[in-house]
Design a protein around this motif. Structure first.
Motif, PDB file in Angstrom:
ATOM      1  N   ARG A 167     -25.129  -1.587  12.826  1.00 55.38           N
ATOM      2  CA  ARG A 167     -24.876  -3.013  13.072  1.00 55.38           C
ATOM      3  C   ARG A 167     -23.385  -3.259  13.211  1.00 55.38           C
ATOM      4  O   ARG A 167     -22.573  -2.655  12.520  1.00 55.38           O
ATOM      5  CB  ARG A 167     -25.424  -3.852  11.921  1.00 55.38           C
ATOM      6  N   SER A 168     -23.039  -4.183  14.093  1.00 60.93           N
ATOM      7  CA  SER A 168     -21.631  -4.522  14.298  1.00 60.93           C
ATOM      8  C   SER A 168     -21.095  -5.448  13.229  1.00 60.93           C
ATOM      9  O   SER A 168     -19.897  -5.486  12.984  1.00 60.93           O
ATOM     10  CB  SER A 168     -21.456  -5.192  15.660  1.00 60.93           C
ATOM     11  N   GLY A 169     -21.954  -6.213  12.599  1.00 65.37           N
ATOM     12  CA  GLY A 169     -21.517  -7.310  11.737  1.00 65.37           C
ATOM     13  C   GLY A 169     -21.239  -8.506  12.623  1.00 65.37           C
ATOM     14  O   GLY A 169     -20.949  -8.364  13.817  1.00 65.37           O
ATOM     15  N   PRO A 170     -21.339  -9.701  12.075  1.00 67.98           N
ATOM     16  CA  PRO A 170     -21.182 -10.887  12.917  1.00 67.98           C
ATOM     17  C   PRO A 170     -19.748 -11.152  13.375  1.00 67.98           C
ATOM     18  O   PRO A 170     -18.798 -10.819  12.666  1.00 67.98           O
ATOM     19  CB  PRO A 170     -21.675 -12.032  12.031  1.00 67.98           C
ATOM     20  N   VAL A 171     -19.649 -11.708  14.545  1.00 65.68           N
ATOM     21  CA  VAL A 171     -18.431 -12.344  15.018  1.00 65.68           C
ATOM     22  C   VAL A 171     -18.791 -13.808  15.203  1.00 65.68           C
ATOM     23  O   VAL A 171     -19.947 -14.137  15.462  1.00 65.68           O
ATOM     24  CB  VAL A 171     -17.880 -11.723  16.327  1.00 65.68           C
TER      25      VAL A 171
END
Length: 181
Positions: A167-171
């Motif tokens: 997962r990228s993590g949120p922006v």
């Protein structure tokens, strides 16, 4: 005198609860800035759940997006401390904004066979996950959207296939006002 804790000082009547916060931090894109921001968190015992950073303008300005948990008071303290770091231009708590947009990307590797292939594809279709790799008995799907949507997708797909996730993590960004970029 407060009768509950035997202190001569009154206790606060309301204590805010710990909740998730998304902070965006506009900084100069120069060596050591990210280390100073992360060091401020770790040095004071704050946890970072997710961290993203990328240059966002021609003037060498980067946006750091940090997801953390804390009370409103702790988050205000973090914001104040971040503003004391010299190359920090602006700190925004998007949880206190009236309107913001959040997105993240996840790559989901899954083992499939004849028994679970149809179910896996149905779930991926339902969530509009995009197939990006298919080889032998494995497949990789990409899904983008709000963190809650990705969490729900993962919970559903785990019921039918063995998976591995990146997962990228949120922006995130405020959708109402123009932030300096």
């Amino acid at each position: 005198m407060n009768k509950d804790n035997k202190s001569v000082y009154d206790s606060p009547t309301t204590i805010s609860t710990t909740q998730r916060h998304i902070l965006t931090i506009l900084v100069d894109n120069e060596p050591g800035v990210l280390a100073r921001v992360v060091g401020m968190f770790s040095g004071r015992g704050y946890n970072i759940d997710s961290l993203n950073v990328a240059e966002v303008s021609n003037q060498h300005i980067s946006r750091i997006t940090i997801v953390t948990h804390g009370t409103n008071e702790v988050i205000q303290q973090i914001q104040s401390q971040l503003m004391n770091i010299v190359p920090v231009h602006k700190v925004t708590n998007l949880e206190s904004e009236v309107s913001s947009v959040e997105a993240e990307v996840a790559l989901v590797y899954m083992n499939i066979d004849d028994k679970n292939k149809k179910s896996a594809y149905q779930i991926c279709d339902l969530y509009r996950a995009r197939k990006i790799e298919n080889e032998h008995n494995s497949i990789i799907f990409e899904i983008a959207g709000a963190s809650e949507r990705i969490n729900t997708f993962i919970k559903d797909i785990e019921k039918v296939a063995e998976i591995e996730i990146v997962r990228s993590g949120p922006v995130a960004i405020s959708s109402l006002k123009n932030e300096e970029e």
